[in-house]
Write an enzyme that holds these catalytic residues in place. Structure first.
Site, PDB file in Angstrom:
ATOM      1  N   ASP A 175       0.820  -1.211   0.000  1.00 29.56           N
ATOM      2  CA  ASP A 175       0.000   0.000   0.000  1.00 29.56           C
ATOM      3  C   ASP A 175       0.855   1.261   0.000  1.00 29.56           C
ATOM      4  OD1 ASP A 175       0.889  -0.450   2.596  1.00 29.56           O
ATOM      5  OD2 ASP A 175      -1.095  -0.849   3.404  1.00 29.56           O
ATOM      6  N   ASP A 226      -7.942  -2.538  13.725  1.00 35.68           N
ATOM      7  CA  ASP A 226      -9.311  -2.913  13.342  1.00 35.68           C
ATOM      8  C   ASP A 226      -9.329  -4.171  12.468  1.00 35.68           C
ATOM      9  OD1 ASP A 226      -8.280  -1.988  10.970  1.00 35.68           O
ATOM     10  OD2 ASP A 226      -9.658  -0.296  10.765  1.00 35.68           O
ATOM     11  N   HIS A 262      -7.524  -4.816   9.816  1.00 32.58           N
ATOM     12  CA  HIS A 262      -7.307  -4.686   8.371  1.00 32.58           C
ATOM     13  C   HIS A 262      -5.980  -5.297   7.938  1.00 32.58           C
ATOM     14  CE1 HIS A 262      -5.456  -0.469   9.166  1.00 32.58           C
ATOM     15  NE2 HIS A 262      -4.468  -1.242   8.777  1.00 32.58           N
ATOM     16  N   GLU A 267      -9.819  -1.737   4.817  1.00 28.09           N
ATOM     17  CA  GLU A 267     -10.521  -1.328   6.027  1.00 28.09           C
ATOM     18  C   GLU A 267     -11.790  -2.164   6.222  1.00 28.09           C
ATOM     19  OE1 GLU A 267      -8.900   0.259   7.941  1.00 28.09           O
ATOM     20  OE2 GLU A 267      -8.229   2.236   7.305  1.00 28.09           O
TER      21      GLU A 267
HETATM   22  N1  LIG Z   1      -1.348  -0.040   5.929  1.00 22.56           N
HETATM   23  C1  LIG Z   1      -0.608  -0.393   7.088  1.00 22.56           C
HETATM   24  C2  LIG Z   1      -0.768  -1.862   7.322  1.00 22.56           C
HETATM   25  O1  LIG Z   1      -0.204  -2.566   6.238  1.00 22.56           O
HETATM   26  C3  LIG Z   1      -0.110  -2.243   8.625  1.00 22.56           C
HETATM   27  O2  LIG Z   1      -0.200  -3.634   8.806  1.00 22.56           O
HETATM   28  C4  LIG Z   1      -0.787  -1.514   9.748  1.00 22.56           C
HETATM   29  C5  LIG Z   1      -0.247  -1.878  11.103  1.00 22.56           C
HETATM   30  O3  LIG Z   1       0.866  -1.098  11.410  1.00 22.56           O
HETATM   31  P1  LIG Z   1       1.843  -1.385  12.609  1.00 22.56           P
HETATM   32  O4  LIG Z   1       2.655  -2.537  12.215  1.00 22.56           O
HETATM   33  O5  LIG Z   1       2.663  -0.125  12.708  1.00 22.56           O
HETATM   34  O6  LIG Z   1       1.009  -1.610  13.792  1.00 22.56           O
HETATM   35  O7  LIG Z   1      -0.589  -0.135   9.525  1.00 22.56           O
HETATM   36  C6  LIG Z   1      -1.027   0.408   8.303  1.00 22.56           C
HETATM   37  O8  LIG Z   1      -2.386   0.591   8.365  1.00 22.56           O
END
Ligand SMILES: N[C@@H]1[C@@H](O)[C@H](O)[C@@H](COP(=O)(O)O)O[C@@H]1O
Length: 276
Positions: free
Chosen positions: A72, A141, A143, A148
């Site tokens: 992403d 959440d 995702h 989302e």
């Molecule tokens: N788009 C990214 C996800 O790909 C990632 O998995 C998530 C969790 O991030 P973290 O690893 O910092 O908790 O954050 C963002 O939303």
């Protein structure tokens, strides 16, 4: 799906990095048969990237014949902005290993036609024969990538409006100022992730505990998009103990007797969730 529990974030990173390393080595990538790796950003994979870079520097692995696709990218954040996922990937991983720039694929959130860019991204994945291993994190959440709650489980790479929860969670990277967090992103779809031959997800910390519980103990649900991995033939979640806090499986509750029972609990969990 397999659930692997390790004591803490460092042990999870070690496990995941070694796992990826093993996969690449076993595959034996070559110019005509490259290994295709899907990659996430976020805090969860950072230590994995550090270990992989260290192993590259120690001569244990080469990324020369590894093609990467990132999950992403924010829309409208300049590529060289410190919080763009482009900057994140180069700063934390690509600059430290021998991936060839032409083998790195990151969605362009500033393209004049982002929809066309998303379609090209899917076509590029298909052109190299699909993704061999997709590494993922999970949002609070539930995702996966930026899929989302409410995303179609059949979705492909596209533009998504971010949920307020995600904007809040990601404000920590933008001076804790919600107004600076982009409101839209480009993301691979749930189906894009499911199409990978293997998916490995990292879940760290108590703030992921509810998401992990919903995604692996409840049914497949488009409100917790990582749950779609229950349908995958070859998926694995690697979690630290804190991320398992909400799991209902009784064996997890022996955590107070560590370290004696930890491996027993882990093995039990692995077998409970072995559905493929
Ligand atoms: N788009 C990214 C996800 O790909 C990632 O998995 C998530 C969790 O991030 P973290 O690893 O910092 O908790 O954050 C963002 O939303």
């Amino acid at each position: 799906m397999r659930l692997i529990v390790r004591e803490d974030a460092a042990s999870v990173a070690e496990y995941v990095a070694n796992y990826i390393l093993g996969r690449i080595k076993d595959f034996g990538p070559s110019p005509t048969r490259p290994f295709v790796l899907g990659l996430p950003t976020g805090s969860s994979p950072m230590a994995v990237y550090q270990i992989l870079a260290a192993k590259y520097k120690a001569g244990e692995v080469s990324f020369e014949n590894v093609i990467t696709f990132n999950m992403d990218e924010y829309v409208g954040v300049p590529r060289d902005h410190p919080q763009s996922y482009h900057s994140f990937m180069w700063n934390h991983f690509f600059s430290h290993v021998n991936c060839r720039p032409e083998n790195v694929h990151i969605l362009n959130g500033n393209a004049p036609d982002v929809e066309a860019g998303c379609a090209q991204f899917e076509a590029a994945i298909e052109a190299v024969g699909g993704i061999d291993l997709f590494l993922a994190g999970v949002g609070e959440d539930g995702h996966v990538a930026f899929n989302e709650p409410g995303s179609s489980l059949a979705s492909r790479t596209r533009v998504k409006t971010l949920a307020y929860d995600t904007i809040l969670a990601n404000s920590r990277f933008f001076d804790n100022d919600v107004s600076q967090v982009p409101k839209m992103a480009l993301t691979v779809g749930v189906r894009t992730v499911l199409d990978a031959r293997e998916v490995v997800t990292i879940a760290l910390g108590a703030r992921k505990a509810v998401a992990l519980q919903r995604c692996i103990e409840n049914g497949v649900n488009h409100m917790w998009t990582l749950s779609a991995l229950q349908l995958h033939r070859h998926s694995m979640v690697v979690a630290d103990e804190d991320a398992t806090l909400e799991l209902q499986v009784k064996t997890v509750k022996v955590r107070n007797h560590r370290p004696l029972y930890l491996s027993l609990a882990t093995l039990t969990i692995v077998s409970v969730f072995q559905i493929n």
